[in-house]
Scaffold this motif. Sequence first.
Motif, short mmCIF file in Angstrom:
data_model
loop_
_atom_site.label_atom_id
_atom_site.label_comp_id
_atom_site.label_asym_id
_atom_site.label_seq_id
_atom_site.Cartn_x
_atom_site.Cartn_y
_atom_site.Cartn_z
N ASP A 527 0.85 -1.19 0.00
CA ASP A 527 0.00 0.00 0.00
C ASP A 527 0.89 1.24 0.00
O ASP A 527 2.11 1.16 -0.10
N THR A 553 -2.50 2.87 -8.49
CA THR A 553 -3.17 1.61 -8.16
C THR A 553 -3.35 0.71 -9.37
O THR A 553 -3.83 -0.42 -9.23
N VAL A 612 1.09 -1.34 -6.27
CA VAL A 612 -0.08 -1.15 -5.40
C VAL A 612 -1.24 -1.90 -6.03
O VAL A 612 -1.69 -1.57 -7.13
N LEU A 614 -4.75 -3.15 -4.60
CA LEU A 614 -5.57 -3.07 -3.40
C LEU A 614 -6.22 -4.39 -3.03
O LEU A 614 -6.51 -4.62 -1.86
#
Length: 794
Positions: A527, A553, A612, A614
Amino acid sequence: MLKNHFKIALRNLWRHRVFSFINITGLSVGITACFFISMYVVFELSYDKFHTKADRIYRVVTDIKTPSETIHTDATSWAFAPNLKLDFPEIESFVRVSGDSYLVKKGNVKFQEEKTLLADSAFFKVFDFKLIKGDPNTALTAPASVVFTETAAKKYFGNADPVGQTVLLTGNNTPATVTGLMKDLPENSQIKADMLVSMSTLTQKFRKGIDEQWGNYGANTYLLLKKGVDAQALQTKFPAFVEKRNGSESRRSQMFATLILEPIKDVYLHSTHGGPAVGSMSNVYVFSIVAVFILLIACINFINLTTARSVERAKEVGIRKVVGAAKGELASQFIGESVVLCLVAFVITVILSVVLLPMFNQLSGKVISPGILSSPVYILILFGTSVVIGLLAGIYPALVLSSFKPIMVLKGRFSTGTQGSLLRKSLVVAQFSISIALIIGTIIVYNQMNFMRNRDLGFSKDQMVVMDTNGDPGKDAFQQSVKSLPGVKMVSQSSSVPGGGNSGAYSEIENKKGDLQVANLDLYFVDFDYLNQFKIKIVAGRPFSRDFISTDTSQAMILNEEAVKLFGYKSPQEAIGRRFKQWGREGKIVGVMKDFHFRSLQEKIKPLSMRVELGGFNLVSVKVDAKNLPATLAAIEAKWKEVIPNRPFSYYFLDEFFDRQYRAEQRFGKLFLNFAILAIAISCLGLLGLASYSTYQRTREIGIRKVLGASTSGIVNMLSSDFMKLVGISFLIASPVAWYFMHKWLQDFAYRIDIQWWVFAVSGVLAMVVALVTISFQAIKAALTNPVKSLRSE
């Protein structure tokens, strides 16, 4: 006659109690140490040899060649094993196993079974893991079938029969039937598990179609070949098989697989492809040598100490010869005494082994043996060893004693000759050569372990608490709730932490020429707070940022310096803005991080990528304040139970977790140190024996020197100088030998110390000091003796 010899032996032992105690103790300790090391070596060599079909079982490993590197992996793709069985009649059966971690529930009882193994239905057909209850032919056939070990089953069912009962698996609460109960897997198996789950559970329920994935390398594959099949001949057919089944896909992905067969008996100690349990053949060799050395030192001690006492029995020998005793009869008597002494040592050795074996098991980190009394073979080995040592070690002293000339002895003038003196001195040189080599080895092992513990790893691991959510839906809420707790400094989520393993990802990265170059990169999903929390430095570009949340992301990657070098860039800055494709994502490299040790120091730093993602987080890492730590951990646990109530709470500290990688080396270091100390102590007993013998021989000389005015210090120096010369010669012999073997041992470490000159200097000085202290005890005693008593012996 034998009865008479036995009586005389016991009387002599009792009359010279202190001497006998020293001699027997040295021998007992030496045999015990050698016995323990031998058990350890035999145990290490026994891995996976208990399978009755071991000669026909082979593990399939893979070398994957890409344009960037060759990857040596212990895994195969999921599709290889079933198709190998279809194409090659030489293969009788196959088993794929894959480690996993499953949440298991039974009523209110729930555990995260970290040692879960997915296994094909032929598992019990190929391997000799004993199934106590259930049918080995069908236990792992149906989807959602589970087999527990005895220890694991008791957590859920107590002493009740688990077969036929139902448990719930994973966070989805998938019902599974217990189809078998097996004995705990042997310690000397490189296949480890507390729970087996049928492979069809994965292939038909959780990940349908995985059986047809040729590029997904996640299974350890074992083949059972038919009797008489030549494994090497079979292996030569594999390239054509790979080309036929997966050639076009290999060329498209630029990843070319070579399948290699490894005998299961060789996997633990000889494989270069790794595995769930890996040993060190170098350590086996080192311990084997140490065992021989310790036993040799103990035998040398026995000879030297017995010979040192021979002068005290010279008149006894002379009188016996005068009254008609034959040389052979005297020799048999002294050999008999030697055997009796060794049998007493045998009894003490058995007692020491019984008492110390649990400590040795703990020190080695393995249950080498539950107890020597449980196996008569151990007792017979110790008994036979003691008798053989008694016979061999007693021959030389017996020949020396039985060869004394009675006239010279009874007149008080005799000598054991220069040959005997040379032999005794040679034995002491051999002892101390071994001891000095062990001292050098111990210092080098300690320095290497210290180097590994204190080396700058390139990231922060202190006061870091890590929890595995196993992808629970409440992980984000848990992270947010923990942030506000007192004592919590930072919180981040990731797929991996240093030392915790990571995924290899098929990647295409733009190289310096502008082409997309295929490589298999280690991959961390992290993250936005991860890099800052672990203090991983950015050397070019930028870290992930919430200011670019929409692109970071989905379209951003950070590489380490080693990855940048792999793709031909001379500086990290050159890689910024270059394209990448990885696991369905495309984007650009936004930053380069400084290399850090995310694996053991035994391995070189490898290329690493971070993204990244999620949905790819399982781990929550919490940086805590060291103050009031128990209260902080209790508060974190309370939040876990509130937000993630369906999973048991567990955590580990990252520094301890990372250091587990070095447990085998740390245990090796402790064992080496303990046995080195034993060898040195036994060597000192041998030196004490020779010093005692030499001092006795020079009793009258010492008396005369004192009468003529020699000081105590002068006499001590005179008696010590000869022995110091022997230790000096030992140092010259031991140093190059120790350097060679320890240099070879250090080659197993990618990051290692250099062997410094001071190691040898310290070892030499330490040996000198130990020897001087040992000799001085006897020398001072002789120097302080009343010269009148010394001269009376004339």
